[in-house]
Design a protein around this motif. Sequence first.
Motif, short mmCIF file in Angstrom:
data_model
loop_
_atom_site.label_atom_id
_atom_site.label_comp_id
_atom_site.label_asym_id
_atom_site.label_seq_id
_atom_site.Cartn_x
_atom_site.Cartn_y
_atom_site.Cartn_z
N LEU A 1 77.44 82.23 66.48
CA LEU A 1 78.58 83.15 66.37
C LEU A 1 78.10 84.60 66.28
O LEU A 1 78.65 85.49 66.94
CB LEU A 1 79.41 82.80 65.13
CG LEU A 1 80.16 81.46 65.16
CD1 LEU A 1 80.83 81.19 63.82
CD2 LEU A 1 81.20 81.46 66.27
N LEU B 1 80.66 85.77 58.81
CA LEU B 1 81.76 86.73 58.77
C LEU B 1 81.30 88.16 58.50
O LEU B 1 81.76 89.09 59.19
CB LEU B 1 82.78 86.29 57.73
CG LEU B 1 84.15 86.99 57.78
CD1 LEU B 1 84.78 86.79 59.15
CD2 LEU B 1 85.07 86.46 56.69
N LEU C 1 81.49 79.90 59.82
CA LEU C 1 82.27 81.12 60.00
C LEU C 1 82.21 82.00 58.76
O LEU C 1 82.10 83.22 58.87
CB LEU C 1 83.72 80.75 60.31
CG LEU C 1 84.67 81.93 60.57
CD1 LEU C 1 84.20 82.75 61.76
CD2 LEU C 1 86.10 81.42 60.80
#
Length: 229
Positions: free
Chosen positions: A71, A158, A154
């Motif tokens: 991510l 973040l 996540l």
Amino acid sequence: MIGSTLVPARIRLGLALAVTLLLVPVLPPMPVFEAFSIQSYLVIAQQILIGAAMGFMVQILLQVFVVGGQLISTQMGLGFASVSDPVNGVSVVVLSQFLLQLVMLLFLGMDGHLVMIDALARSFELIPVGMEGLGSRVFADVARSGGWMFASALLMALPPITALLVINFSFGIITKAAPQLNIFAIGFPFTMLMGLLIAWASLSGFLGQYQRIATEALEQISLIFLGGG
């Protein structure tokens, strides 16, 4: 690390045999089955299924950081830089491979492998050999742990993602104010450089994130397989 394809199969089998020899003296008495009966094959399949489910939960812990690294790399424009992962036999981004190696070292350095061996030994007491099985609820909980993996990844990624989003938003304002500026020639290397700096700065809190995620993973293993013991 032990399950990597870089480790020869003979060494992995030898380690499995060594763990077996260490656990046999502390296990409760085992029921007796006929060697070639259908019941014995069913018990063997059941024990393999229980061990595979416990191993899958540990693998979920490691994959949290792989997904989190992917991510972050996608947001910083480093998603194209991938290397071969010897553990899973697939290609992953460089940042994910770095975080995976770091997590495996922390897992071994904090005696995570000893905790798993202890959980394996206790599972023979709480789930005796020959009982009916774990039930559909346990395997449903194992399947739902995939959602926990993505949520934890996540949450870990973040802060860097938010910082990179602010940088990209700033470049959008610059492009609006000066349309003649080639934002693609400037923004891409700058975002990558800032992403590397943000990833480096986030390593200061990596240990706390690992401890939190590892504690949650071990609690889930305890609740699912050991009845909260």
